[in-house]
Design a protein around this motif. Sequence first.
Motif, PDB file in Angstrom:
ATOM      1  N   ASN A  14      -2.547   2.331  -1.732  1.00  0.00           N
ATOM      2  CA  ASN A  14      -2.360   1.067  -1.010  1.00  0.00           C
ATOM      3  C   ASN A  14      -1.328   1.252   0.087  1.00  0.00           C
ATOM      4  O   ASN A  14      -0.620   2.258   0.147  1.00  0.00           O
ATOM      5  CB  ASN A  14      -1.900  -0.035  -1.959  1.00  0.00           C
ATOM      6  N   SER A  19      -1.387  -5.705   0.729  1.00  0.00           N
ATOM      7  CA  SER A  19      -2.271  -4.935  -0.139  1.00  0.00           C
ATOM      8  C   SER A  19      -1.883  -5.131  -1.599  1.00  0.00           C
ATOM      9  O   SER A  19      -0.893  -5.784  -1.921  1.00  0.00           O
ATOM     10  CB  SER A  19      -2.208  -3.447   0.230  1.00  0.00           C
ATOM     11  N   GLY A  59      -8.123   0.706  -4.929  1.00  0.00           N
ATOM     12  CA  GLY A  59      -7.713   1.502  -3.781  1.00  0.00           C
ATOM     13  C   GLY A  59      -8.083   2.959  -3.840  1.00  0.00           C
ATOM     14  O   GLY A  59      -7.746   3.721  -2.934  1.00  0.00           O
TER      15      GLY A  59
END
Length: 428
Positions: free
Chosen positions: A34, A240, A250
């Motif tokens: 992320n 995120s 992710g």
Amino acid sequence: MPGIVIVGAQWGDEGKGKATDLLGGSIDYVVKFNGGNNAGHTVVIGDQKYALHLLPSGILTPGVTPVIGNGVVVDIEVLFHELEALVARGLDVSRLVISANAHVITGYHRTLDKVTERFLGKRQIGTTGRGIGPAYADKINRVGIRMQDLFDENILRQKVEGALEQKNHLLVKVYNRRAIAVDEIVDDLLSYVDRLRPMVGDAALLLNRALDRGENVLFEGGQATMLDVDHGTYPFVTSSSATAGGASTGSGVGPTRLDRIIGIAKAYATRVGAGPFPTELHDESGEWLRSRGFEFGTTTGRPRRTGWYDAPIVRYASRVNGLTDLVLTKLDVLTGLERIPVCVAYDVDGERVDEVPVSQSDFHHAAPIYEEFPGWSEDISGARSFDDLPSAARDYVLAIEQLSGTRISVIGTGPGRDAVIERHPLIG
């Protein structure tokens, strides 16, 4: 247990890079899942200090394959700047793999980030101005540019044209800025294609096959739990998923393959940027912690806000991440204090609240309720077992372990690579 996740249990800057490096000898793959270059890891190896912003910390460990997952947004200029700096210092970076589905930060993302933040005035969030938020916004709005798009010039041009059609109206008519030319963006991105081609591929397939073989894969979270877009102090968060769940989304690796979730927490607390911070210190104690702990951002150089350990925050992080272990860093920074306050609950409008309030308004008004513990004056930088610590330091660790709801498996006693105490093994 081949799937291991490392996440920050506070507001970031807890020392995740050091924890990743500690596991390096047992790890085959390190995945950044992320964020972008809006947060950094500082890793000390011997007398060498490495500041990483976009690259996974595992790139410093020989034999480890570092992976940038699909959940990351990539500023390609920053990527190659970091790679070139490491090569200049004699490191091998040839094993790096980048997901073809990772999104790209372009020049217009950086421009929009800066002008939008200035436009907010007193309501500024405290972004780093590196285009992270706008790139994630484009991803959700389905107008983003992915790494794979760079290898098809026609698709790339179409996507840039579509993105700029709206953004140029915003820049010119709202922010009074110049329009950005499509060719300017396309030509810049295409200039990296030849160097990128060997690095970009199906990272999810690579990682799943590694897990099938029983290899150890470490998923390294950027930022931290309290900056997660869903579970953090919204809207003062990153863009995120910085919690353990983000490791799956992710990277393309399912949650059933994640065996250990390791949270990293400082022995006190820090925060960069705006937003609530109940234990923040605005006095000489805060300056003392900042100076002693060298609390300045790895990426931005900004002074970090400092405060005492907040047990409800770490307990919350333990819950939403499903932590199996805690790594407590920077215990040595507290050496020399006569008394060490720890936040054990909050006072919200005269009422004691033991958990992090779900209401944003209540959390903004939460005042810490402290319990104080005796400090210690002995140098602990050489401690390598729990029994090496002064009794007051041991008592402090045991107290916050109980308050935080997760066992403290590793304790950091200094900035060096070997300045750690392992109470319980993180792997094996």
